[in-house]
Design an enzyme around this catalytic site. Structure first.
Site, PDB file in Angstrom:
ATOM      1  N   PRO A 106       0.848  -1.200   0.000  1.00 18.83           N
ATOM      2  CA  PRO A 106       0.000   0.000   0.000  1.00 18.83           C
ATOM      3  C   PRO A 106       0.885   1.253   0.000  1.00 18.83           C
ATOM      4  CG  PRO A 106      -0.197  -1.208   2.093  1.00 18.83           C
ATOM      5  CD  PRO A 106       0.710  -2.007   1.218  1.00 18.83           C
ATOM      6  N   LEU A 162       5.390   1.614   4.507  1.00 15.18           N
ATOM      7  CA  LEU A 162       5.975   0.319   4.136  1.00 15.18           C
ATOM      8  C   LEU A 162       6.988   0.437   2.988  1.00 15.18           C
ATOM      9  CD1 LEU A 162       2.857  -2.031   4.509  1.00 15.18           C
ATOM     10  CD2 LEU A 162       4.643  -1.505   6.179  1.00 15.18           C
ATOM     11  N   SER A 177       6.985   2.043  -0.050  1.00 17.87           N
ATOM     12  CA  SER A 177       6.624   1.873  -1.463  1.00 17.87           C
ATOM     13  C   SER A 177       7.431   2.809  -2.368  1.00 17.87           C
ATOM     14  CB  SER A 177       5.122   2.065  -1.676  1.00 17.87           C
ATOM     15  OG  SER A 177       4.762   3.375  -1.341  1.00 17.87           O
ATOM     16  N   SER A 178       7.810   4.000  -1.891  1.00 12.79           N
ATOM     17  CA  SER A 178       8.531   4.907  -2.799  1.00 12.79           C
ATOM     18  C   SER A 178       9.955   4.414  -3.028  1.00 12.79           C
ATOM     19  CB  SER A 178       8.498   6.361  -2.310  1.00 12.79           C
ATOM     20  OG  SER A 178       9.207   6.498  -1.121  1.00 12.79           O
ATOM     21  N   ALA A 179      10.609   3.871  -1.986  1.00 14.81           N
ATOM     22  CA  ALA A 179      11.957   3.313  -2.188  1.00 14.81           C
ATOM     23  C   ALA A 179      11.876   2.088  -3.101  1.00 14.81           C
ATOM     24  CB  ALA A 179      12.588   2.950  -0.854  1.00 14.81           C
ATOM     25  N   ALA A 180      10.814   1.275  -2.940  1.00 13.18           N
ATOM     26  CA  ALA A 180      10.649   0.091  -3.791  1.00 13.18           C
ATOM     27  C   ALA A 180      10.455   0.501  -5.251  1.00 13.18           C
ATOM     28  CB  ALA A 180       9.473  -0.757  -3.308  1.00 13.18           C
ATOM     29  N   ASP A 192      15.094   2.708   4.141  1.00 11.25           N
ATOM     30  CA  ASP A 192      14.105   2.191   3.182  1.00 11.25           C
ATOM     31  C   ASP A 192      14.811   1.715   1.904  1.00 11.25           C
ATOM     32  OD1 ASP A 192      12.542   3.403   5.106  1.00 11.25           O
ATOM     33  OD2 ASP A 192      11.045   4.097   3.678  1.00 11.25           O
TER      34      ASP A 192
HETATM   35  C1  MEV Z   1      10.656   6.095   7.498  1.00  7.54           C
HETATM   36  O1  MEV Z   1      10.396   4.845   6.894  1.00  7.54           O
HETATM   37  C2  MEV Z   1      11.609   5.967   8.626  1.00  7.54           C
HETATM   38  C3  MEV Z   1      12.089   7.265   9.270  1.00  7.54           C
HETATM   39  O2  MEV Z   1      13.050   6.896  10.255  1.00  7.54           O
HETATM   40  C4  MEV Z   1      12.683   8.210   8.280  1.00  7.54           C
HETATM   41  C5  MEV Z   1      14.006   7.735   7.704  1.00  7.54           C
HETATM   42  O3  MEV Z   1      14.651   6.830   8.249  1.00  7.54           O
HETATM   43  O4  MEV Z   1      14.424   8.334   6.705  1.00  7.54           O
HETATM   44  C6  MEV Z   1      10.955   7.973  10.011  1.00  7.54           C
END
Ligand code: MEV
Length: 347
Positions: A101, A106, A108-111, A155
């Protein structure tokens, strides 16, 4: 064709589109320990989840994403990747699908960056394998851009590498050291040592409960930065998260999942005090508690998802759903970015 006739056929055959030249997929991530504190260099642990995002690419007359023209404003990461590898090549139609989602913590943008990057790199250099170091460095820069200069490589590295990823300000004795990442943030220079670990397997599951509330990561991260600026002594709370993350990591390496769950719940208390939880997250966490080893929010908080570590995934999912959450179940640690379809005859 009636519905029955085209069931199971590749999409391009149904739609009359050009054949798919390359397809790549990348997993989402779930942070077990250390979100927010990791932005300030504290240790953190994340796992690649079973849910994946897939991008497939076919040659076309113009660049497009899911039927709309590729737009630099709407798709900055895809545009940058295209300009890096395929600017002078044949235009492509991208089709994105999957079961992570979006905007729910979770990854999704890095994926998306990881999968598009792997697919485009393959088209540009079919003779070379996936450059995981380069791809995760790119995806980290993209996350940092989206989060106003404050992002850990968590991520990006988890989606690219898969398995279980540990970030720390030092090289850890546990696991395999992968690389160092650096970032100049509004609060100063940061450095992370990135590792992959392989914890002992056990019959434990992650149940992810989605609140359905959208809280942008950039806003949550900026809120913590603001809180630390107005009261610098709150850095102790960040350090306390680091201490719990280190305890959780030791338990994970030992395969002591009861202690892992305990550390997750302790981490949640610290995140709540930091102000990044929400009533919806707390309600799902409370619902999961009786059947779980531990539970906490995962990602930036404020909404998005919580995660429960459990030996009873069915009961834990049911309890979370009864409390109004939508659930996904995953084992710990899954394959990182991969090419699902490759081609050697590139136009
Ligand atoms: C986001 O998935 C996790 C955070 O620690 C931000 C980051 O690590 O860049 C909130």
């Amino acid at each position: 064709m009636c519905k029955k006739e085209y069931e199971g056929l590749p999409r391009e055959d149904i739609m009359g589109e050009n054949p798919v030249l390359v397809a790549a997929s990348a997993p989402g991530k779930c942070i077990l320990f250390g979100e927010h504190a990791v932005v300030y260099g504290q240790p953190a642990v994340a796992v690649a989840i079973e849910q994946r995002l897939t991008v497939s690419m076919s040659s076309a007359l113009t660049w497009s994403v899911d039927g709309s023209a590729l737009d630099e404003q709407k798709h900055p990461h895809i545009t940058l990747l295209r300009d890096t590898w395929l600017k002078h090549g044949q235009p492509m139609a991208l089709h994105v699908s999957g079961d992570i989602p979006s905007a729910s913590g979770l990854g999704s943008s890095a994926a998306l960056s990881a999968a598009v990057g792997a697919a485009m790199h393959h088209l540009a250099h079919p003779e070379k394998g996936i450059d995981r170091d380069g791809l995760s460095a790119f995806a980290h820069r993209a996350e940092a851009h989206a989060q106003q200069g404050r992002a850990s490589p968590m991520d990006a590295s988890t989606s690219v590498e898969g398995g279980v990823v540990v970030l720390s300000d030092r090289r850890e004795a546990h696991g395999r050291w992968l690389y160092t990442r650096r970032l100049s943030t509004p609060e100063g220079e940061r450095r992370w040592e990135v590792h992959g670990i392989a914890p002992p397997e056990d019959d434990v599951y992650l149940v992810l409960g989605n609140t359905g509330v959208h809280a942008p990561t950039a806003r949550q991260v900026a809120m913590v930065a603001e809180a630390l600026k107005s009261k610098p002594s709150r850095m102790q709370e960040i350090q306390a998260i680091g201490t719990v993350a280190r305890r959780g990591l030791a338990a994970l390496v030992d395969g002591d999942y009861e202690a892992v769950g305990h550390a997750m719940s302790e981490n949640q208390i610290l995140l709540r005090n930091l102000g990044v939880s929400s009533p919806e997250l707390e309600s799902l966490i409370r619902a999961a508690a009786p059947t779980a080893l531990g539970a906490k929010l995962t990602g930036a908080g404020g909404g998005g998802c919580m995660v429960a570590l459990t030996r009873h995934p069915k009961q834990t999912s049911e309890a979370i759903e009864l409390a109004g959450g939508r659930t996904l179940v995953s084992k710990i640690g899954n394959t990182g970015v991969r090419l699902d379809k490759r081609t050697d005859s590139i136009p």
